[in-house]
Design a protein around this motif. Sequence first.
Motif, PDB file in Angstrom:
ATOM      1  N   LEU A 140       9.193  46.123 -27.085  1.00  0.00           N
ATOM      2  CA  LEU A 140      10.343  46.903 -26.642  1.00  0.00           C
ATOM      3  C   LEU A 140       9.972  47.794 -25.466  1.00  0.00           C
ATOM      4  O   LEU A 140      10.741  47.929 -24.502  1.00  0.00           O
ATOM      5  N   LYS A 141       8.808  48.417 -25.520  1.00  0.00           N
ATOM      6  CA  LYS A 141       8.354  49.263 -24.415  1.00  0.00           C
ATOM      7  C   LYS A 141       8.203  48.436 -23.135  1.00  0.00           C
ATOM      8  O   LYS A 141       8.616  48.868 -22.049  1.00  0.00           O
ATOM      9  N   LYS A 142       7.645  47.259 -23.263  1.00  0.00           N
ATOM     10  CA  LYS A 142       7.489  46.383 -22.102  1.00  0.00           C
ATOM     11  C   LYS A 142       8.853  45.974 -21.554  1.00  0.00           C
ATOM     12  O   LYS A 142       9.050  45.916 -20.332  1.00  0.00           O
ATOM     13  N   GLN A 143       9.806  45.694 -22.458  1.00  0.00           N
ATOM     14  CA  GLN A 143      11.145  45.300 -22.035  1.00  0.00           C
ATOM     15  C   GLN A 143      11.818  46.415 -21.233  1.00  0.00           C
ATOM     16  O   GLN A 143      12.463  46.148 -20.204  1.00  0.00           O
ATOM     17  N   GLU A 157      20.623  54.037 -37.574  1.00  0.00           N
ATOM     18  CA  GLU A 157      21.799  53.572 -36.838  1.00  0.00           C
ATOM     19  C   GLU A 157      21.354  53.134 -35.449  1.00  0.00           C
ATOM     20  O   GLU A 157      20.233  53.423 -35.015  1.00  0.00           O
ATOM     21  N   ALA A 158      22.217  52.419 -34.742  1.00  0.00           N
ATOM     22  CA  ALA A 158      21.885  51.966 -33.396  1.00  0.00           C
ATOM     23  C   ALA A 158      21.804  53.159 -32.451  1.00  0.00           C
ATOM     24  O   ALA A 158      22.580  54.112 -32.552  1.00  0.00           O
ATOM     25  N   ALA A 216      15.197  53.759 -25.539  1.00  0.00           N
ATOM     26  CA  ALA A 216      14.230  54.795 -25.151  1.00  0.00           C
ATOM     27  C   ALA A 216      14.126  55.872 -26.227  1.00  0.00           C
ATOM     28  O   ALA A 216      13.025  56.346 -26.560  1.00  0.00           O
ATOM     29  N   LYS A 217      15.267  56.253 -26.800  1.00  0.00           N
ATOM     30  CA  LYS A 217      15.276  57.245 -27.870  1.00  0.00           C
ATOM     31  C   LYS A 217      14.598  56.692 -29.118  1.00  0.00           C
ATOM     32  O   LYS A 217      13.824  57.389 -29.787  1.00  0.00           O
ATOM     33  N   ALA A 218      14.862  55.429 -29.435  1.00  0.00           N
ATOM     34  CA  ALA A 218      14.251  54.795 -30.606  1.00  0.00           C
ATOM     35  C   ALA A 218      12.731  54.765 -30.481  1.00  0.00           C
ATOM     36  O   ALA A 218      12.010  54.995 -31.459  1.00  0.00           O
ATOM     37  N   LEU A 219      12.232  54.489 -29.287  1.00  0.00           N
ATOM     38  CA  LEU A 219      10.787  54.467 -29.078  1.00  0.00           C
ATOM     39  C   LEU A 219      10.172  55.845 -29.288  1.00  0.00           C
ATOM     40  O   LEU A 219       9.096  55.968 -29.888  1.00  0.00           O
ATOM     41  N   LEU A 220      10.839  56.876 -28.803  1.00  0.00           N
ATOM     42  CA  LEU A 220      10.331  58.244 -28.989  1.00  0.00           C
ATOM     43  C   LEU A 220      10.260  58.608 -30.468  1.00  0.00           C
ATOM     44  O   LEU A 220       9.267  59.177 -30.944  1.00  0.00           O
ATOM     45  N   LEU A 221      11.329  58.290 -31.203  1.00  0.00           N
ATOM     46  CA  LEU A 221      11.352  58.596 -32.632  1.00  0.00           C
ATOM     47  C   LEU A 221      10.297  57.803 -33.388  1.00  0.00           C
ATOM     48  O   LEU A 221       9.615  58.323 -34.271  1.00  0.00           O
ATOM     49  N   MET A 252      20.364  49.246 -23.489  1.00  0.00           N
ATOM     50  CA  MET A 252      19.986  48.432 -24.645  1.00  0.00           C
ATOM     51  C   MET A 252      19.880  49.333 -25.874  1.00  0.00           C
ATOM     52  O   MET A 252      19.100  50.286 -25.894  1.00  0.00           O
ATOM     53  N   ASP A 253      20.682  49.065 -26.894  1.00  0.00           N
ATOM     54  CA  ASP A 253      20.643  49.825 -28.140  1.00  0.00           C
ATOM     55  C   ASP A 253      19.904  49.036 -29.218  1.00  0.00           C
ATOM     56  O   ASP A 253      20.013  47.804 -29.270  1.00  0.00           O
ATOM     57  N   VAL A 254      19.176  49.753 -30.047  1.00  0.00           N
ATOM     58  CA  VAL A 254      18.424  49.106 -31.128  1.00  0.00           C
ATOM     59  C   VAL A 254      18.489  49.962 -32.391  1.00  0.00           C
ATOM     60  O   VAL A 254      18.776  51.151 -32.337  1.00  0.00           O
TER      61      VAL A 254
END
Length: 217
Positions: A60-63, A22-23, A27-32, A1-3
């Motif tokens: 998103l974390k729950k997903q 950018e997409a 998991a990376k988006a949550l860390l940032l 899943m990209d966000v």
Amino acid sequence: MDVRVALTYTTPKGTQTSFSSEAMPAAKALLLAEDLEKTGRAAQLTFFDNYDGRWTFKQLKKQLDIIQTEPHGMTVYFDGGFERDSKKSGLGCVIYYEQNGKSWRLRQNALVEELETNNEAEYAALHLGIRELLLLEVHHQPVIFAGDSQVVIKQLQGEWPCYETELNKWADRIEDDLHRSGIDPVYDLKSRQHNQEADWLAAQALKGVDITSMREL
């Protein structure tokens, strides 16, 4: 899943602006996003998936936690065969995926008689794979669709135009199903040599042999 990550940023002196990344993998988006929150200058953090679905940090974390217990890491191989004389089509799909730390393989084929061309059979085989994904309740994640049909892959990638009415109907049906489920398709053109499993399933369907199986790898 990209966000994509969208946020409002405020400097120590009060200058404020909005950013959108950018997409990237969720998991990376949550860390940032977590790191940005620690600065105390980022606010209104929101995540957007490829269908403009909106997610909060907690959602998103729950997903992502849910995805680990659901089928994920999906690759769908598909192939369709068409007999001009009998007007019969054999469809085959193989789905590889992960769930609860285990690897699985699902095989499915089908015999249909209402199609008119080999390209239609290829589209129908891909749609068969998507139907199996929906039965597995796959949603809001990237899925690789691998096949040896240049027509199907190139048209769905938008690289080739689609002039045939029936093929357009199949493409619309596929894109509608993917959109409703939040599946982000990644199309991968394979050689026939690397699509033998799906080809075999389609051939068995034309022989009248029904195959439905799921096994742990």
